[in-house]
Design a protein around this motif. Sequence first.
Motif, PDB file in Angstrom:
ATOM      1  N   ASP A 111       0.785  -1.167   0.060  1.00 58.87           N
ATOM      2  CA  ASP A 111      -0.161   0.150   0.055  1.00 58.87           C
ATOM      3  C   ASP A 111       0.628   1.238  -0.030  1.00 58.87           C
ATOM      4  O   ASP A 111       0.325   2.220   0.208  1.00 58.87           O
ATOM      5  CB  ASP A 111      -0.714  -0.107   1.103  1.00 58.87           C
ATOM      6  N   ILE A 112       2.092   1.004   0.073  1.00 60.13           N
ATOM      7  CA  ILE A 112       2.966   2.264   0.111  1.00 60.13           C
ATOM      8  C   ILE A 112       3.715   2.585  -1.367  1.00 60.13           C
ATOM      9  O   ILE A 112       4.169   1.735  -2.185  1.00 60.13           O
ATOM     10  CB  ILE A 112       4.063   2.016   0.890  1.00 60.13           C
ATOM     11  N   GLU A 113       3.628   3.898  -1.901  1.00 62.83           N
ATOM     12  CA  GLU A 113       4.311   4.239  -3.172  1.00 62.83           C
ATOM     13  C   GLU A 113       5.213   5.316  -2.806  1.00 62.83           C
ATOM     14  O   GLU A 113       5.015   6.239  -2.052  1.00 62.83           O
ATOM     15  CB  GLU A 113       3.224   4.692  -4.092  1.00 62.83           C
ATOM     16  N   PHE A 114       6.283   5.345  -3.613  1.00 61.76           N
ATOM     17  CA  PHE A 114       7.351   6.424  -3.482  1.00 61.76           C
ATOM     18  C   PHE A 114       7.401   7.232  -4.905  1.00 61.76           C
ATOM     19  O   PHE A 114       7.241   6.723  -6.115  1.00 61.76           O
ATOM     20  CB  PHE A 114       8.717   5.966  -3.115  1.00 61.76           C
ATOM     21  N   CYS A 125       6.526  10.263  -0.183  1.00 56.49           N
ATOM     22  CA  CYS A 125       5.959   8.763   0.110  1.00 56.49           C
ATOM     23  C   CYS A 125       4.481   8.963   0.110  1.00 56.49           C
ATOM     24  O   CYS A 125       4.211   9.932   0.769  1.00 56.49           O
ATOM     25  CB  CYS A 125       6.712   8.324   1.409  1.00 56.49           C
ATOM     26  N   ALA A 126       3.763   8.026  -0.257  1.00 61.09           N
ATOM     27  CA  ALA A 126       2.258   8.004  -0.051  1.00 61.09           C
ATOM     28  C   ALA A 126       1.773   6.468   0.329  1.00 61.09           C
ATOM     29  O   ALA A 126       2.057   5.736  -0.143  1.00 61.09           O
ATOM     30  CB  ALA A 126       1.619   8.393  -1.649  1.00 61.09           C
ATOM     31  N   CYS A 127       0.861   6.734   1.048  1.00 62.09           N
ATOM     32  CA  CYS A 127       0.019   5.615   1.432  1.00 62.09           C
ATOM     33  C   CYS A 127      -1.310   5.688   1.051  1.00 62.09           C
ATOM     34  O   CYS A 127      -2.179   6.603   1.049  1.00 62.09           O
ATOM     35  CB  CYS A 127       0.113   5.315   2.910  1.00 62.09           C
ATOM     36  N   SER A 128      -1.818   4.376   0.026  1.00 56.54           N
ATOM     37  CA  SER A 128      -3.075   4.590  -0.393  1.00 56.54           C
ATOM     38  C   SER A 128      -4.011   3.898   0.249  1.00 56.54           C
ATOM     39  O   SER A 128      -5.129   3.944  -0.553  1.00 56.54           O
ATOM     40  CB  SER A 128      -2.873   3.646  -1.877  1.00 56.54           C
ATOM     41  N   VAL A 129      -3.962   3.658   1.387  1.00 55.74           N
ATOM     42  CA  VAL A 129      -5.202   2.937   2.197  1.00 55.74           C
ATOM     43  C   VAL A 129      -5.286   3.856   3.252  1.00 55.74           C
ATOM     44  O   VAL A 129      -4.212   4.648   3.966  1.00 55.74           O
ATOM     45  CB  VAL A 129      -4.796   1.587   2.527  1.00 55.74           C
ATOM     46  N   PRO A 130      -6.563   3.771   4.030  1.00 58.34           N
ATOM     47  CA  PRO A 130      -6.834   4.980   5.434  1.00 58.34           C
ATOM     48  C   PRO A 130      -6.059   4.217   6.460  1.00 58.34           C
ATOM     49  O   PRO A 130      -5.820   3.198   6.768  1.00 58.34           O
ATOM     50  CB  PRO A 130      -8.212   4.707   5.583  1.00 58.34           C
ATOM     51  N   LEU A 131      -5.742   5.192   7.464  1.00 51.12           N
ATOM     52  CA  LEU A 131      -5.012   4.931   8.604  1.00 51.12           C
ATOM     53  C   LEU A 131      -5.707   5.765   9.767  1.00 51.12           C
ATOM     54  O   LEU A 131      -6.434   6.466   9.536  1.00 51.12           O
ATOM     55  CB  LEU A 131      -3.589   5.447   8.713  1.00 51.12           C
ATOM     56  N   THR A 132      -5.441   5.109  10.986  1.00 51.18           N
ATOM     57  CA  THR A 132      -5.848   5.922  12.194  1.00 51.18           C
ATOM     58  C   THR A 132      -4.989   7.222  12.188  1.00 51.18           C
ATOM     59  O   THR A 132      -4.055   7.471  11.981  1.00 51.18           O
ATOM     60  CB  THR A 132      -6.220   5.125  13.274  1.00 51.18           C
ATOM     61  N   ILE A 196      -8.960   8.450   7.864  1.00 51.82           N
ATOM     62  CA  ILE A 196      -7.858   9.307   7.153  1.00 51.82           C
ATOM     63  C   ILE A 196      -7.072   8.721   6.317  1.00 51.82           C
ATOM     64  O   ILE A 196      -6.533   7.703   6.424  1.00 51.82           O
ATOM     65  CB  ILE A 196      -7.232   9.716   8.414  1.00 51.82           C
ATOM     66  N   PHE A 197      -6.982   9.459   5.161  1.00 53.32           N
ATOM     67  CA  PHE A 197      -6.117   9.106   4.095  1.00 53.32           C
ATOM     68  C   PHE A 197      -5.062  10.067   3.918  1.00 53.32           C
ATOM     69  O   PHE A 197      -5.101  11.255   4.203  1.00 53.32           O
ATOM     70  CB  PHE A 197      -6.872   9.007   2.875  1.00 53.32           C
ATOM     71  N   ASP A 198      -3.665   9.699   3.653  1.00 53.13           N
ATOM     72  CA  ASP A 198      -2.855  10.415   2.927  1.00 53.13           C
ATOM     73  C   ASP A 198      -3.234  11.004   1.485  1.00 53.13           C
ATOM     74  O   ASP A 198      -3.653  10.304   0.787  1.00 53.13           O
ATOM     75  CB  ASP A 198      -1.642   9.605   2.680  1.00 53.13           C
TER      76      ASP A 198
END
Length: 212
Positions: A111-114, A125-132, A196-198
């Motif tokens: 789920d991580i992209e650079f 860096c981007a995270c494509s899924v939600p996080l708390t 929360i999404f990046d």
Amino acid sequence: MNRRLTPAEKRRLERFQETAADLQARGYRKTELIIDIVRANIYVMIAAVPVFAVILILFFVLNRWRLPHFSISGFLLNFLLLCVVFFVLAAVHELIHGLVWGLFAEHHFKDIEFGFMQEYMTPYCACSVPLTKWKYVIGGVAPLLLLGILPAALGIAYGSLLISLTGGLMILAAGGDVLIVARLIRYKAEGGEVVIFDHPTEPGSVVFERSR
């Protein structure tokens, strides 16, 4: 959005827009918490004076005002070394974001992209899924702690001015992260359910919330 997106960014934005549309159809309200990179860089330049002032004062006070041996050749060599280390650590900075967020993400590092923003000459860096909220915050400040504050403290403690200054530079390099995290922490969600999404293409986060 004033810059040209890469193919990877376009795909990530399309996926995010589909997810956002689904969440909004289910009653979630969307709030973007992004920062302006140019303004963030201005803040960083302003912050450079107090950051380095504190580091240098602590360094010389705790090391009994002993000045490091100075020579023109040594200064130039250390300056070049500092520049090389800075660019290497800029990449490591984004890798740390990815490693920490990847531990929390649903599919971990899948789920991580650079990538690299050419207009601003900066990796990302981007995270494509939600996080708390707090998982996002931990990943957001991890480079500040590991590459900035910790090396600065160790350099001061062990009398290495080069390591202290490197830590100072990496504290400033995390200035954008500090602004992003600060905006998220200050934001008070009104809904009972918060996702929360990046942000897929811009520096910052996107909050979706709805009442239970």
